[in-house]
Structure formats: C-alpha cells, structure tokens
Write an enzyme that holds these catalytic residues in place. Sequence first.
Site, PDB file in Angstrom:
ATOM      1  N   HIS A 109       0.591  -1.316   0.230  1.00 34.72           N
ATOM      2  CA  HIS A 109       0.069   0.205   0.187  1.00 34.72           C
ATOM      3  C   HIS A 109       0.764   0.903   0.154  1.00 34.72           C
ATOM      4  CE1 HIS A 109      -3.879  -2.309   0.208  1.00 34.72           C
ATOM      5  NE2 HIS A 109      -3.661  -2.552   1.161  1.00 34.72           N
ATOM      6  N   HIS A 126      -9.456   2.180  -0.090  1.00 37.04           N
ATOM      7  CA  HIS A 126      -9.786   1.401   1.853  1.00 37.04           C
ATOM      8  C   HIS A 126     -10.377   1.573   2.176  1.00 37.04           C
ATOM      9  CE1 HIS A 126      -7.874  -1.776   4.008  1.00 37.04           C
ATOM     10  NE2 HIS A 126      -7.107  -2.572   2.463  1.00 37.04           N
ATOM     11  N   GLU A 155     -11.856  -3.462  -2.907  1.00 39.06           N
ATOM     12  CA  GLU A 155     -10.672  -1.826  -3.526  1.00 39.06           C
ATOM     13  C   GLU A 155      -9.708  -2.245  -5.094  1.00 39.06           C
ATOM     14  OE1 GLU A 155      -7.189  -3.106  -0.562  1.00 39.06           O
ATOM     15  OE2 GLU A 155      -8.280  -3.889   0.127  1.00 39.06           O
TER      16      GLU A 155
END
Length: 353
Positions: free
Chosen positions: A105, A175, A302
């Site tokens: 991420h 997210h 996502e």
Amino acid sequence: MTRIRPFGRLDDGTPVHAWRLGDAGGLSAEILDLGGILARLEFPDAQGRANNVVLGLDDAQAYQHDPAYLGILVGRFGNRIGGAAYTLDGRRYPLAANNGRNHLHGGITGFGRRAWTVEAHDADRFALRYRSPEGEEGYPGNLEVAATYRLHGARLRLDFEATCDAPTPFNPTHHPYFNLVGDPSVPASAQWLQVPAGGYLPVDEALIPLGNVADVAGSPFDFRIARTLDAAFDAADPQLRAGGGYDHCLVLDADAGHVAMLYSPHSGIAMRIDSDAPAVQLYGGQALERQHPGLGDGLCLEPQGFPDAPNRPQFPDAILRPGTVFRRRIEYRFALAGRDRGWDEVVAALDRA
C-alpha cells in the site's frame, strides 16, 4: 450545517479537518484532509436513521498510527510488491519494506498518512491534491496526483488523476471497510456479495501472487452468484489458510458491468461498486480485532490493477510514464432494498438508484 470541523492534530502538530459532503436525509460523507480518508459514510435505513456504513476512528492521531489502512486513498501502489523491489528498463528499484520483506500500500507512510492539499469543497464536491517527491518510499520521479470525491443523490464517486516526470509504478485504490448494517458488531461476513469475476490470483504464504490466474469455479472465490462470505468460506482451502481468510485479488470478467454488489439483509441497505479497474481485492478484515479491538467488523472491496504487476510481465502493465495522464474512477451506489429480500429485488433497487 457545519461542513468543516476540527479532527485533531498529527504528531508534528499539523491540524486535520473533516469535510462534509451531502445533507441529512440522504447519502452523506465526511472526508479528512489526512490521506483523503473516508471517515464516515451515512445512508438512511427504512426508519430514516443515518447508518454509518464504513468503519472509522475517533481522531487524526488514531488514523496516523492505524495499521489497518481504514478509509485511505492508497498509493503510489495499492496492494503488494514482492521483495519490496522491481526492475524497470534494466534498473532495479528498492522500495520501502513494510509488510515483512514486501512492500504494501505504498510503503511506511504511503499516501494515506500524509496531509493532502484541499483545492475545492462545496456541498457535493471535495477535491484534494498531493505531490509525491522523487525517492519517496523508494519510488522514482515526482508524481502529481489529484483525488476528487463527488456526491450525487445516492452515489459517491472518487476520481484519481496523476502525472509523473519519470516512469513509476502507479496503482491507486481506496480502502474503506464496509458494514452495511450500520452496526459493526454484526459480522461483515453475513453480507451478501456478488462479483462478476471468473478468475482470481493465487498467492504464496506472503500473499504475493504466484503469477497465474486461476478459475474460481468450485472454489471459495466464486461470487459470480451472490452468497455470503460465511457460506463461501472453506477453512480447509490452502489459499484461505495463507491469508487467514480472504485477502485475494479477483480478476473481473472483460464484460463485467460492475465491480461488486454488497447487501445487508439486516439493514436492507445495498451497495454497488463501479470502476474502470481490471480487478478488485477482497479483504475480509480478519486482522481488525487484533489491530483495533472492539472496533467491529468490516470488509474491503478495493478496485485496482494487479498486485506485484511491476514484477510480473504477464500481468497488465502498471507503469505510469511521463506524458501520460492516469485516470481511474470508483463509484459507490446505494439503495434501500428492504430487509430479507431476494437477490433479484436487490439488483433492481440498485439499478433504480
């Protein structure tokens, strides 16, 4: 109605604010100028009560130190890059390792724990911008990224737009943790999920894709026909054991008309996700109780490109190059389908929304 409110300060004293979109009685959102975080998303149930359908935290410092990535804008690269490195045009680029030996991420801070610049805000639009400098988290080049939330009726749309001055991996996503009950004590796995994805990416023990697309038929990853995660789950499946539950990328069919549909028979609220992304990461939120005891249950959907794509030439390209404008849209559409409805009724309600 107050549309901006203080939301605490970061460790260095930087103030954070929550910015409101929408009005009482319909879909409304609160978004932070920290990480573009979707901190609240409220939709009324059959009694007119505003149900918060995403999990959130109490203040800026809680988000700054959040290990679960609650509600953030993810970048530069959503999901994992194996070995926290990749090779491009004959050169190897090391990245920040923040998930064991892997990159997750966007790195240690990523986009989600940084202050963004607010460029515009009114009742139905919130626009932010962030400049990611050369070398941040190990990435090459300077990257300019804009993220714009727009609220229209029962729809919340997020648009990314980005440019760079050197080739760089770029795979932004969003997210939020969804629990459409509005009560996070109700298991998120009791929600009905439908995803038009005939394939998924098997992973190793570190959740890095093995490189192939597997058929979902006969597996716990087949959500082409709506079912709950509880009903689909198979504790003996080696892929689910690898992630301690669902943490896998579903590859959307070429003719998919949407990314996913989610429905709570407890509240009667339904959600449809639309995007131009080729895949969606399904995460069941199994680490939440350890990361945030008592926060409750939520699951993530996502929309994104393929994880570890910079190391997998067989995957769709995930390199943004100078002279190219990257664009991605993600839209959440809500409807009140009613409690304990059949799936056809849920889809019809979403189509009308």
